[in-house]
Motif scaffolding. Structure first.
Motif, PDB file in Angstrom:
ATOM      1  N   ARG A 180     -32.756   9.567 -40.462  1.00 39.98           N
ATOM      2  CA  ARG A 180     -32.940  10.863 -41.094  1.00 39.98           C
ATOM      3  C   ARG A 180     -31.639  11.650 -41.059  1.00 39.98           C
ATOM      4  N   GLY A 181     -31.438  12.433 -42.121  1.00 43.99           N
ATOM      5  CA  GLY A 181     -30.236  13.255 -42.177  1.00 43.99           C
ATOM      6  C   GLY A 181     -29.059  12.577 -42.844  1.00 43.99           C
ATOM      7  N   ILE A 182     -29.214  11.297 -43.238  1.00 42.53           N
ATOM      8  CA  ILE A 182     -28.150  10.590 -43.956  1.00 42.53           C
ATOM      9  C   ILE A 182     -28.611  10.394 -45.392  1.00 42.53           C
ATOM     10  N   ASP A 183     -27.760  10.728 -46.357  1.00 40.84           N
ATOM     11  CA  ASP A 183     -28.183  10.607 -47.751  1.00 40.84           C
ATOM     12  C   ASP A 183     -28.313   9.136 -48.141  1.00 40.84           C
ATOM     13  N   ALA A 184     -29.107   8.888 -49.175  1.00 43.10           N
ATOM     14  CA  ALA A 184     -29.470   7.527 -49.562  1.00 43.10           C
ATOM     15  C   ALA A 184     -28.257   6.687 -49.968  1.00 43.10           C
ATOM     16  N   LEU A 185     -27.293   7.279 -50.678  1.00 41.69           N
ATOM     17  CA  LEU A 185     -26.130   6.516 -51.120  1.00 41.69           C
ATOM     18  C   LEU A 185     -25.301   6.057 -49.924  1.00 41.69           C
ATOM     19  N   THR A 186     -25.121   6.934 -48.940  1.00 42.95           N
ATOM     20  CA  THR A 186     -24.362   6.567 -47.747  1.00 42.95           C
ATOM     21  C   THR A 186     -25.061   5.460 -46.981  1.00 42.95           C
ATOM     22  N   VAL A 187     -26.394   5.570 -46.846  1.00 42.04           N
ATOM     23  CA  VAL A 187     -27.162   4.526 -46.166  1.00 42.04           C
ATOM     24  C   VAL A 187     -26.996   3.193 -46.884  1.00 42.04           C
ATOM     25  N   THR A 188     -27.110   3.206 -48.208  1.00 44.73           N
ATOM     26  CA  THR A 188     -27.016   1.957 -48.975  1.00 44.73           C
ATOM     27  C   THR A 188     -25.636   1.331 -48.859  1.00 44.73           C
ATOM     28  N   ALA A 189     -24.575   2.157 -48.974  1.00 44.85           N
ATOM     29  CA  ALA A 189     -23.215   1.640 -48.885  1.00 44.85           C
ATOM     30  C   ALA A 189     -22.940   1.074 -47.490  1.00 44.85           C
ATOM     31  N   ALA A 190     -23.327   1.826 -46.450  1.00 41.98           N
ATOM     32  CA  ALA A 190     -23.043   1.392 -45.078  1.00 41.98           C
ATOM     33  C   ALA A 190     -23.838   0.149 -44.703  1.00 41.98           C
ATOM     34  N   THR A 191     -25.133   0.127 -45.025  1.00 41.91           N
ATOM     35  CA  THR A 191     -25.937  -1.043 -44.670  1.00 41.91           C
ATOM     36  C   THR A 191     -25.516  -2.270 -45.473  1.00 41.91           C
ATOM     37  N   SER A 192     -25.100  -2.072 -46.718  1.00 42.14           N
ATOM     38  CA  SER A 192     -24.618  -3.204 -47.518  1.00 42.14           C
ATOM     39  C   SER A 192     -23.373  -3.817 -46.891  1.00 42.14           C
ATOM     40  N   LEU A 193     -22.435  -2.958 -46.447  1.00 41.85           N
ATOM     41  CA  LEU A 193     -21.201  -3.463 -45.847  1.00 41.85           C
ATOM     42  C   LEU A 193     -21.475  -4.153 -44.516  1.00 41.85           C
ATOM     43  N   ILE A 194     -22.238  -3.497 -43.632  1.00 41.80           N
ATOM     44  CA  ILE A 194     -22.537  -4.095 -42.324  1.00 41.80           C
ATOM     45  C   ILE A 194     -23.321  -5.391 -42.507  1.00 41.80           C
ATOM     46  N   GLY A 195     -24.330  -5.351 -43.382  1.00 42.44           N
ATOM     47  CA  GLY A 195     -25.133  -6.547 -43.625  1.00 42.44           C
ATOM     48  C   GLY A 195     -24.316  -7.671 -44.239  1.00 42.44           C
ATOM     49  N   ALA A 196     -23.388  -7.325 -45.125  1.00 42.40           N
ATOM     50  CA  ALA A 196     -22.541  -8.347 -45.741  1.00 42.40           C
ATOM     51  C   ALA A 196     -21.672  -9.040 -44.698  1.00 42.40           C
ATOM     52  N   LEU A 197     -21.150  -8.273 -43.740  1.00 42.86           N
ATOM     53  CA  LEU A 197     -20.337  -8.870 -42.673  1.00 42.86           C
ATOM     54  C   LEU A 197     -21.195  -9.770 -41.786  1.00 42.86           C
ATOM     55  N   MET A 198     -22.409  -9.311 -41.456  1.00 34.22           N
ATOM     56  CA  MET A 198     -23.332 -10.148 -40.670  1.00 34.22           C
ATOM     57  C   MET A 198     -23.661 -11.435 -41.417  1.00 34.22           C
ATOM     58  N   LEU A 199     -23.984 -11.282 -42.687  1.00 37.45           N
ATOM     59  CA  LEU A 199     -24.376 -12.436 -43.501  1.00 37.45           C
ATOM     60  C   LEU A 199     -23.201 -13.402 -43.673  1.00 37.45           C
ATOM     61  N   SER A 200     -21.994 -12.866 -43.791  1.00 40.43           N
ATOM     62  CA  SER A 200     -20.803 -13.721 -43.903  1.00 40.43           C
ATOM     63  C   SER A 200     -20.624 -14.561 -42.648  1.00 40.43           C
ATOM     64  N   ALA A 201     -20.873 -13.950 -41.479  1.00 39.43           N
ATOM     65  CA  ALA A 201     -20.760 -14.706 -40.222  1.00 39.43           C
ATOM     66  C   ALA A 201     -21.805 -15.819 -40.163  1.00 39.43           C
ATOM     67  N   VAL A 202     -23.031 -15.518 -40.577  1.00 37.35           N
ATOM     68  CA  VAL A 202     -24.092 -16.538 -40.595  1.00 37.35           C
ATOM     69  C   VAL A 202     -23.734 -17.654 -41.565  1.00 37.35           C
ATOM     70  N   ALA A 203     -23.250 -17.286 -42.757  1.00 34.42           N
ATOM     71  CA  ALA A 203     -22.889 -18.282 -43.765  1.00 34.42           C
ATOM     72  C   ALA A 203     -21.732 -19.153 -43.287  1.00 34.42           C
ATOM     73  N   LEU A 204     -20.749 -18.526 -42.631  1.00 30.66           N
ATOM     74  CA  LEU A 204     -19.600 -19.278 -42.124  1.00 30.66           C
ATOM     75  C   LEU A 204     -20.045 -20.297 -41.079  1.00 30.66           C
ATOM     76  N   PHE A 205     -20.949 -19.875 -40.197  1.00 26.49           N
ATOM     77  CA  PHE A 205     -21.437 -20.786 -39.152  1.00 26.49           C
ATOM     78  C   PHE A 205     -22.268 -21.921 -39.756  1.00 26.49           C
ATOM     79  N   ALA A 206     -23.116 -21.603 -40.724  1.00 22.93           N
ATOM     80  CA  ALA A 206     -24.049 -22.601 -41.258  1.00 22.93           C
ATOM     81  C   ALA A 206     -23.446 -23.475 -42.355  1.00 22.93           C
ATOM     82  N   GLU A 207     -22.530 -22.902 -43.148  1.00 20.36           N
ATOM     83  CA  GLU A 207     -22.054 -23.612 -44.350  1.00 20.36           C
ATOM     84  C   GLU A 207     -20.545 -23.790 -44.404  1.00 20.36           C
ATOM     85  N   GLY A 208     -19.820 -23.220 -43.427  1.00 25.84           N
ATOM     86  CA  GLY A 208     -18.368 -23.350 -43.447  1.00 25.84           C
ATOM     87  C   GLY A 208     -17.751 -22.514 -44.554  1.00 25.84           C
ATOM     88  N   LEU A 209     -16.628 -22.968 -45.052  1.00 28.32           N
ATOM     89  CA  LEU A 209     -15.920 -22.266 -46.139  1.00 28.32           C
ATOM     90  C   LEU A 209     -15.955 -23.145 -47.386  1.00 28.32           C
TER      91      LEU A 209
END
Length: 298
Positions: A180-209
Motif C-alpha cells: 500500500r502507498g506505492i502507485d501501480a506503475l512503480t509496483v509493476t516496473a519494480a516487480t518486473s525488474l526484480i522478477g526478471a533478475l530472479m527468472l534469469s538466475a533460474v534460467a541460467l541454472f536450468a538452461e545455461g546460456l
C-alpha cells in the motif's frame, strides 16, 4: 460515448492478455522456455523503467522503505518469476487455448484466500460464480468429462498452469498486504525488474546460456517475444491502469472476464488449435462464472 477510448483500451488489454497464451507457446518453440520468459521480462523492465523516467518518476524508487522493497521482492518472486516458470513450462505440455481457460479460476482462488486472510465477505452470487467458473475450467481441461478429475485425467501441463493461478493469487494478496502507498506503475516496473533478475538466475541454472538458440530465432519467435513484452506486459498494464483510474477497479477488472475468450480464439488463429465443443462450452461457463462473481462483488 463518454470515455469510449478507455473502453477500447480495456478491450485491447483483454485481447493482448488473451493473445499472450499462444504467443508464449510460440516463444517456447523458439527458445528454451525459461530463457524465453526471462527475455520477456528483461525487455519489459527496460521499457517500464523508461516509462517511469519519461514521467519523471524514477525518484519514487529511491524513497521506498526496506519493508516495501521486501514486499516488492516477495511479489516479484510469485507474480513474475514463479508465474513465468509455470506459464512457460505449462505451455510446453498443453494447448494454449485450454490453458487460458484454466486461468479462469484465478479470481476464485484469490477471493477464497482474501475471505480467509482478510475477512472479505462472500455471498450466494459470488459462490455460484465460483462454482460455474471452476466447472467450466474443469470441463475444458477434461474435454467434457469432469469425472476424469477423479481418475487421473488431469496431466502435468494442467497442474503447471494451475501453478500460474496460485502464483497470481499470491501476487495479488501480497500487493494488498504490504504494498500500500506505492502507485501501480512503480509496483509493476519494480516487480518486473526484480522478477526478471530472479527468472534469469533460474534460467541460467536450468538452461545455461543458449546463445545459439537466440541467434537462430526466426521472425515468428521475435514477434512472439515483442508481443509478450511490449503488448501483454507494458501496453496491457498501461491500459488497465488507465481503466482503473477512469472507471474504477471493478469496472476495469470486469474486462478480464474476456481474456479466456480471446485466448481461445487467438490460439485457434495463431496455432490452428481446434475449437472443440467442450472447450467452447467450458470457456462460456468460466466467463459466465467470472461475470457473476463480478456482479456479486458489486
Amino acid at each position: 460515448m463518454k470515455h469510449y477510448s478507455v473502453y477500447l483500451k480495456l478491450l485491447g488489454m483483454a485481447v493482448l492478455w488473451g493473445a499472450s497464451w499462444p504467443m508464449g507457446r510460440m516463444l517456447g518453440q523458439s527458445l528454451p522456455p525459461l530463457t524465453g520468459g526471462a527475455l520477456r521480462f528483461l525487455l519489459a523492465s527496460v521499457l517500464l523503467l523508461g516509462w517511469l523516467f519519461a514521467r519523471s518518476r524514477l525518484a519514487t524508487l529511491a524513497v521506498l522503505s526496506a519493508r516495501q522493497w521486501l514486499g516488492l521482492a516477495a511479489a516479484a518472486a510469485f507474480g513474475v518469476c514463479g508465474y513465468a516458470v509455470f506459464f512457460m513450462l505449462g505451455l510446453q505440455q498443453m494447448p494454449a487455448g485450454k490453458a487460458a481457460v484454466v486461468v479462469a479460476v484465478n479470481p476464485v482462488l484469490t477471493l477464497l484466500l482474501a475471505a480467509w486472510l482478510f475477512g472479505e465477505r462472500l455471498n450466494l452470487k459470488i459462490l455460484a460464480g465460483m462454482l460455474l467458473a471452476v466447472g467450466g475450467a474443469v470441463t475444458a481441461v477434461t474435454q467434457g468429462h469432469p469425472s476424469a478429475v477423479l481418475t487421473g485425467g488431469i496431466k502435468a501441463g494442467e497442474w503447471l498452469i494451475f501453478g500460474c493461478v496460485v502464483c497470481w493469487a499470491a501476487y495479488t494478496l501480497i500487493g494488498r498486504a504490504v504494498l500500500r502507498g506505492i502507485d501501480a506503475l512503480t509496483v509493476t516496473a519494480a516487480t518486473s525488474l526484480i522478477g526478471a533478475l530472479m527468472l534469469s538466475a533460474v534460467a541460467l541454472f536450468a538452461e545455461g546460456l543458449p546463445f545459439a538458440a537466440i541467434a537462430a530465432m526466426d521472425a515468428r519467435g521475435w514477434a512472439a517475444l515483442a508481443g509478450l513484452a511490449v503488448g501483454a506486459t507494458v501496453l496491457a498494464y498501461a491500459w488497465y491502469f488507465e481503466g482503473v483510474k477512469t472507471l474504477g477497479a471493478g469496472s476495469a477488472a470486469a474486462y478480464i472476464t474476456l481474456v479466456p475468450i480471446f485466448g481461445m480464439l487467438c490460439s485457434a488463429w495463431f496455432l490452428g488449435e481446434a475449437l472443440h465443443i467442450s472447450l467452447v462450452a467450458g470457456c462460456a461457463a468460466a466467463v459466465g462464472g467470472m461475470a457473476l462473481m463480478q456482479y456479486g462483488q458489486k
